[in-house]
Scaffold this motif. Structure first.
Motif, PDB file in Angstrom:
ATOM      1  N   GLY A   6     -84.302  29.588 -32.428  1.00 55.66           N
ATOM      2  CA  GLY A   6     -83.914  30.826 -33.081  1.00 55.66           C
ATOM      3  C   GLY A   6     -85.056  31.709 -33.500  1.00 55.66           C
ATOM      4  O   GLY A   6     -84.835  32.783 -34.070  1.00 55.66           O
ATOM      5  N   ASN A   7     -86.285  31.301 -33.253  1.00 56.03           N
ATOM      6  CA  ASN A   7     -87.450  32.103 -33.628  1.00 56.03           C
ATOM      7  C   ASN A   7     -88.414  32.298 -32.459  1.00 56.03           C
ATOM      8  O   ASN A   7     -89.599  32.555 -32.657  1.00 56.03           O
ATOM      9  N   GLY A   8     -87.879  32.131 -31.242  1.00 62.52           N
ATOM     10  CA  GLY A   8     -88.720  32.289 -30.056  1.00 62.52           C
ATOM     11  C   GLY A   8     -89.321  31.013 -29.545  1.00 62.52           C
ATOM     12  O   GLY A   8     -89.835  30.964 -28.419  1.00 62.52           O
ATOM     13  N   ASP A   9     -89.279  29.950 -30.335  1.00 57.54           N
ATOM     14  CA  ASP A   9     -89.809  28.663 -29.882  1.00 57.54           C
ATOM     15  C   ASP A   9     -88.733  27.889 -29.137  1.00 57.54           C
ATOM     16  O   ASP A   9     -87.538  27.994 -29.434  1.00 57.54           O
ATOM     17  N   SER A  10     -89.181  27.098 -28.160  1.00 60.42           N
ATOM     18  CA  SER A  10     -88.273  26.202 -27.438  1.00 60.42           C
ATOM     19  C   SER A  10     -89.006  24.911 -27.141  1.00 60.42           C
ATOM     20  O   SER A  10     -90.241  24.863 -27.147  1.00 60.42           O
ATOM     21  N   THR A  65     -80.492  30.818 -35.466  1.00 60.68           N
ATOM     22  CA  THR A  65     -79.470  30.395 -34.503  1.00 60.68           C
ATOM     23  C   THR A  65     -80.082  29.377 -33.550  1.00 60.68           C
ATOM     24  O   THR A  65     -81.138  29.637 -32.956  1.00 60.68           O
ATOM     25  N   VAL A  66     -79.441  28.233 -33.399  1.00 59.68           N
ATOM     26  CA  VAL A  66     -79.960  27.137 -32.564  1.00 59.68           C
ATOM     27  C   VAL A  66     -79.097  27.018 -31.310  1.00 59.68           C
ATOM     28  O   VAL A  66     -77.865  27.033 -31.385  1.00 59.68           O
ATOM     29  N   GLU A  84     -74.571  29.786 -34.464  1.00 56.39           N
ATOM     30  CA  GLU A  84     -75.131  30.965 -35.100  1.00 56.39           C
ATOM     31  C   GLU A  84     -75.572  30.659 -36.540  1.00 56.39           C
ATOM     32  O   GLU A  84     -74.834  30.032 -37.313  1.00 56.39           O
ATOM     33  N   ASN A  85     -76.788  31.141 -36.863  1.00 56.51           N
ATOM     34  CA  ASN A  85     -77.330  31.013 -38.227  1.00 56.51           C
ATOM     35  C   ASN A  85     -77.151  29.590 -38.773  1.00 56.51           C
ATOM     36  O   ASN A  85     -76.754  29.386 -39.935  1.00 56.51           O
ATOM     37  N   TYR A  86     -77.448  28.630 -37.911  1.00 58.34           N
ATOM     38  CA  TYR A  86     -77.180  27.227 -38.244  1.00 58.34           C
ATOM     39  C   TYR A  86     -78.181  26.683 -39.269  1.00 58.34           C
ATOM     40  O   TYR A  86     -77.829  25.864 -40.120  1.00 58.34           O
TER      41      TYR A  86
END
Length: 336
Positions: free
Chosen positions: A240-244, A262-263, A280-282
């Motif tokens: 949810g912040n650009g990291d994967s 969001t995850v 969403e917004n987990y």
């Protein structure tokens, strides 16, 4: 096999000695087939010369030479030849010394097996479904086959009247059955008989623990399969912040900044079909009062060169009244 004793009464041929080309007047084979260990041919042959006697055999659709012998014929006479037999068809061919065919006997069957060639037939259950599809094949051939060969659609051959084969890959498969008995061979192919479809994509879910707390917040994510095809060993997490992160089913991630995140989890099966779960917004991350929150503003933010700008630090921290700051003005110049 039983060994049958028999007595054959053949008429004696009376007359003067004959010379000249060989001529076969009659061939009798006793006993005339059945469950026997050996058979004997009685050949009424006239003339003079060398005769070649070939015992020939057919079983499972294949002809072969069982025995050869030679006679030196110099007059009319009854010549005999005895052959040990196994199951199959037998007949006698007689040639002169120039290999010209003089006569062929009747064909007799020895043994207890079928004297009629098989007629290939089969069915399968099921004939369609999702991969991995396991299919049972059943022989329905007529006339008592004694040997079976199955081709499942890609060159794999196996034997037996009833077999099971599992299809891993989607596609349409031609099925061939080859059956044989002593009397012959038959083949049946059913085109596109087995139809294997793609399975349903995997349906997945996951949980994170904890789902809220102060930064830095370390969360452990665990996924599982609800239904559909099995994943092919990897997970792709988006936090949810650009990291994967690509890993196996369990994953740990640390959120350093406050916010709602969001995850997303994606897992593909072996056929590259993705299963996706989005929450969403987990994850809710609160500010840590011990960690400063950087903030600033500038005046002016635009104008003609040369442009003088004043930067104002608005960062806050509950841990200390003093903050150490470092400015990067974007042109390679830094200041504290």
């Amino acid at each position: 096999m039983k060994h049958l004793k028999f007595v054959a009464l053949l008429a004696l041929i009376v007359g003067c000695s004959q010379t000249g080309p060989l001529k076969v007047k009659a061939i009798d084979i006793l006993p005339p087939g059945g469950d026997v260990d050996e058979i004997t041919a009685y050949v009424d042959i006239q003339g003079a010369g060398i005769a070649r006697l070939d015992w020939e055999h057919r079983a499972y659709g294949i002809d072969s030479l069982a025995q050869t012998e030679y006679w030196y014929v110099d007059s009319s006479d009854i010549y005999t030849s005895t052959l040990s037999v196994t199951d199959g068809w037998y007949w006698l061919s007689i040639y002169d010394e120039d290999s010209a065919l003089l006569a062929v006997s009747d064909t007799i069957f020895c043994g207890t097996g079928s004297q009629v060639p098989p007629v290939a037939d089969f069915y399968a259950e099921p004939t369609s479904g999702e991969a991995r599809l396991c299919v049972d094949f059943y022989d329905q051939s007529l006339n008592n086959p004694t040997a079976w060969l199955w081709d499942y659609g890609y060159g794999q051959m196996h034997g037996g009247p009833q077999l099971r084969h599992c299809y891993e890959e989607p596609g349409n498969y031609d099925i061939t059955l080859i059956v044989s008995n002593l009397a012959g061979v038959d083949t049946l192919t059913k085109t596109n008989y087995i139809q294997v479809e793609l399975p349903e994509p995997p349906k997945i879910d996951f949980v994170g623990s904890p789902t809220e707390g102060e930064a830095p917040l370390q969360v452990t994510f665990t996924d599982w399969i609800i239904s559909g095809s099995s994943p092919f060993g990897w997970s792709q997490w988006y936090f949810g912040n650009g990291d994967s992160l690509c890993t196996w089913s369990d994953c740990r991630y640390t959120y350093d900044t406050p916010g709602d995140f969001t995850v997303t989890l994606i897992r593909c099966d072996r056929y590259d079909q993705p299963g996706t779960m989005i929450k969403e917004n987990y994850i809710h991350v609160d500010p840590n009062p011990n960690i400063p929150i950087a903030d600033f503003y500038a005046e002016p933010t635009g104008g003609e060169s040369p442009l003088t700008i004043k930067f104002y630090n608005q960062s806050t921290s509950q841990a200390s009244s003093s903050l150490q700051c470092e400015w990067d003005y974007g042109d390679g110049i830094r200041d504290t």
